[in-house]
Write an enzyme that holds these catalytic residues in place. Structure first.
Site, PDB file in Angstrom:
ATOM      1  N   ARG A 116      28.050  26.955 -22.369  1.00  0.00           N
ATOM      2  CA  ARG A 116      29.179  27.666 -22.967  1.00  0.00           C
ATOM      3  C   ARG A 116      29.557  28.843 -22.074  1.00  0.00           C
ATOM      4  O   ARG A 116      28.682  29.569 -21.581  1.00  0.00           O
ATOM      5  CB  ARG A 116      28.771  28.159 -24.356  1.00  0.00           C
ATOM      6  CG  ARG A 116      29.818  28.928 -25.160  1.00  0.00           C
ATOM      7  CD  ARG A 116      29.140  29.399 -26.433  1.00  0.00           C
ATOM      8  NE  ARG A 116      30.016  29.962 -27.437  1.00  0.00           N
ATOM      9  CZ  ARG A 116      29.822  31.135 -28.013  1.00  0.00           C
ATOM     10  NH1 ARG A 116      28.811  31.900 -27.659  1.00  0.00           N
ATOM     11  NH2 ARG A 116      30.642  31.566 -28.963  1.00  0.00           N
ATOM     12  N   GLU A 145      34.038  34.207 -33.236  1.00  0.00           N
ATOM     13  CA  GLU A 145      33.598  34.917 -34.447  1.00  0.00           C
ATOM     14  C   GLU A 145      34.794  35.518 -35.200  1.00  0.00           C
ATOM     15  O   GLU A 145      34.978  36.725 -35.283  1.00  0.00           O
ATOM     16  CB  GLU A 145      32.551  35.973 -34.112  1.00  0.00           C
ATOM     17  CG  GLU A 145      31.258  35.366 -33.611  1.00  0.00           C
ATOM     18  CD  GLU A 145      30.108  36.341 -33.514  1.00  0.00           C
ATOM     19  OE1 GLU A 145      28.953  35.921 -33.685  1.00  0.00           O
ATOM     20  OE2 GLU A 145      30.348  37.539 -33.237  1.00  0.00           O
ATOM     21  N   GLU A 175      25.725  30.003 -31.778  1.00  0.00           N
ATOM     22  CA  GLU A 175      24.973  31.145 -31.267  1.00  0.00           C
ATOM     23  C   GLU A 175      23.704  31.314 -32.096  1.00  0.00           C
ATOM     24  O   GLU A 175      23.761  31.365 -33.327  1.00  0.00           O
ATOM     25  CB  GLU A 175      25.774  32.451 -31.358  1.00  0.00           C
ATOM     26  CG  GLU A 175      26.961  32.551 -30.442  1.00  0.00           C
ATOM     27  CD  GLU A 175      27.606  33.934 -30.501  1.00  0.00           C
ATOM     28  OE1 GLU A 175      26.915  34.914 -30.857  1.00  0.00           O
ATOM     29  OE2 GLU A 175      28.810  34.011 -30.206  1.00  0.00           O
TER      30      GLU A 175
END
Length: 538
Positions: free
Chosen positions: A241, A332, A434
């Site tokens: 990523r 997020e 994550e």
């Protein structure tokens, strides 16, 4: 599609007292039951005695099962999933109880347990585990606070010893309960191998290039110097990523650097996830700041800028032969993006910005999958509120991403419940995009670390190399047990971000320190930690 331009106030988010992105980096499960499609290889009938707890009716000890701990809290009672009876754990005072059955004479191979469960919530821990099977114990957490029957599953490798124990465990407060019914334990027909696998074993390598340029070196577990990407790939990583900032002050994580890193990642035989922050710096629940160059834009101009920036980066990747396999449109996004215009308090505006980015992704390559990503992976009410909002605006996406740090985001059972609900409610694949854990609470540089003794206590694993291993294994297991094979995988966040001068958390300040080095996968001598080998165990 809703024509509303406002939304309800979101559930309260946990705020983090840490710097910037590292500053802002359970809940009710869906009431609808989760239906798990039987694996095509599950050919054997259940080998359990009395799997439906029906054979001796209401009883203190169901036939075929044993009890330990607060044995009075475990019994079969009337009211099974399909009539008849079920197992219940309940007591009027706090209790810990296990209901177990040991199977013997099993042929070596991979076995899958399924069970139907429901729960009042309030347990300290409630799960079904597969124990003493010759391989590491597998624990499948029972979703909390659902009055509807929900199916869970877990798989394990039974060794040649041929034994395995099914354990139904509750550690609960007074008057909290679980029900379990219709347990199965079936063999795949394979001889050997591990438990069922997940397809993505990812690592976020956004900080690696700057680390290397500032002098970082990397060594494998045997002390041989090597390329960090190669070391992680050899450990089992198959996906990387990379975050994208628009115009970062330090010149890293921009289009040019992402292109360079993408070439290395693809050359190593790994797939690529591109994570657009739509900012010049960290984007997270507490920070969704517009790039400086976009600060004066109208909403229409912002929408166009999202499309153009997304298309520009992804098209350049395609043109150099490193097409992105998956893309995050935003990072997020609990609070939204490009605040205040794209706030989650206005799902119409947010939906327009998301659609613009998604359209750019698909214009470059229709096969690239789109992920939408929230923090607080154990917060089901937040996830439902947010995804209901964007789905109501007709936003089309492929994957739901969740950040999950156990010291911030609640229990593993909360994560399991939320991922199960997301996969079922929206019919989407899910990824823990994550996670990370500390191998020590000691510091390498002068900058205070995020992960400290207090967070280690909250996280539930020791601050040690083994604790780091156990945390990643536990998250893998949660994703592995998402129904209908919807759990795609896990990304470990910044495993190569070790402490080197000049690569701190603040891209505007070359003297800032690293708050993350004790959660890397390399120790303070830059040698690969045991967790690297866990990457390949998914």
């Amino acid at each position: 599609m809703s024509d509303s331009t406002t939304s309800p106030t979101p559930p309260t988010a946990r705020r983090r007292r840490v710097p910037r992105r590292l500053l802002a980096l359970g809940a009710a499960l869906a009431t609808a039951a989760t239906v798990l499609v039987a694996a095509p290889w599950a050919t054997a009938a259940s080998t359990l005695t009395n799997p439906g707890f029906d054979s001796n009716g209401a009883s203190q000890t169901p036939t075929g099962w044993s009890e330990s701990g607060t044995v009075a809290a475990s019994k079969s009672e009337y009211g099974g999933r399909n009539g008849g009876y079920h197992l219940a754990h309940w007591a009027s005072a706090a209790y810990t109880v296990e209901t177990t059955q040991t199977l013997t004479g099993l042929t070596a191979g991979t076995y899958t347990m399924t069970a139907w469960t429901r729960s009042s919530g309030g347990q300290g821990a409630s799960y079904i585990s597969l124990r003493n099977c010759g391989s590491s114990e597998v624990m499948v957490y029972i979703p909390t606070s659902t009055s509807s029957w929900t199916q869970i599953s877990g798989s394990i490798n039974v060794t040649s010893a041929g034994n395995c124990t099914v354990v139904i465990r509750s550690r609960a407060n007074a008057n909290n309960w679980i029900n379990v019914d219709d347990v199965t334990f079936t063999r795949s027909g394979s001889t050997g191998g591990g438990s069922s696998t997940i397809s993505i074993r990812g690592v976020d390598l956004s900080a690696l290039k700057k680390n290397e340029d500032k002098g970082a070196l990397y060594y494998d577990a045997n002390g041989n110097r090597g390329d960090a990407i190669t070391i992680l790939r050899n450990g089992g990583a198959n996906y990387a990523r990379l975050k994208v900032w628009v115009n970062p002050a330090d010149g890293y994580n921009n289009k040019a650097r992402v292109l360079t890193m993408a070439s290395r990642i693809k050359a190593a035989g790994m797939k690529l996830l591109v994570d657009f922050h739509y900012s010049d710096s960290w984007a997270d629940p507490g920070h969704q700041t517009k790039p400086a160059a976009w600060s004066g834009y109208s909403f229409a101009q912002l929408r166009d800028a999202v499309y153009n920036h997304t298309y520009d980066v992804l098209n350049a990747l395609r043109n150099q032969g490193t097409t992105a396999d998956m893309v995050q449109v935003g990072n997020e996004l609990n609070a939204g993006m490009l605040l205040p215009d794209g706030t989650s308090q206005n799902f119409y505006n947010l939906g327009q910005l998301l659609k613009s980015g998604i359209n750019a992704v698909k214009a470059v390559n229709t096969g690239t999958r789109v992920m939408l990503h929230l923090a607080e992976g154990g917060n089901n009410s937040l996830f439902r509120w947010w995804f209901d909002g964007v789905v109501g605006q007709g936003v089309q996406f492929d994957v739901i991403g969740a950040s999950y740090y156990p010291y911030w985001h609640g229990s593993l059972s909360g994560l399991q419940a939320n991922l199960n609900d997301m996969a079922t409610r929206y019919n989407k694949d899910v990824v823990v995009v994550e996670t990370a854990y500390g191998f020590t609470t000691a510091q390498k540089d002068a900058h205070e670390n995020i992960f400290n003794s207090s967070l280690a206590s909250a996280g539930g694993f020791p601050a040690s190399a083994q604790g780091q291993v156990d945390e990643l294994k536990a998250v893998y297991n949660v994703v592995r047990n998402v129904p209908n094979n919807r759990g795609l995988g896990v990304f470990y966040w910044e495993p190569a971000w070790t402490a080197v001068a000049g690569n701190g958390w603040d891209p505007t300040n070359p003297n800032s320190g690293n708050a993350w080095e004790n959660q890397a996968m390399f120790d303070y001598n830059s040698r690969a930690l045991p967790v690297v080998a866990v990457l390949g165990t998914a």
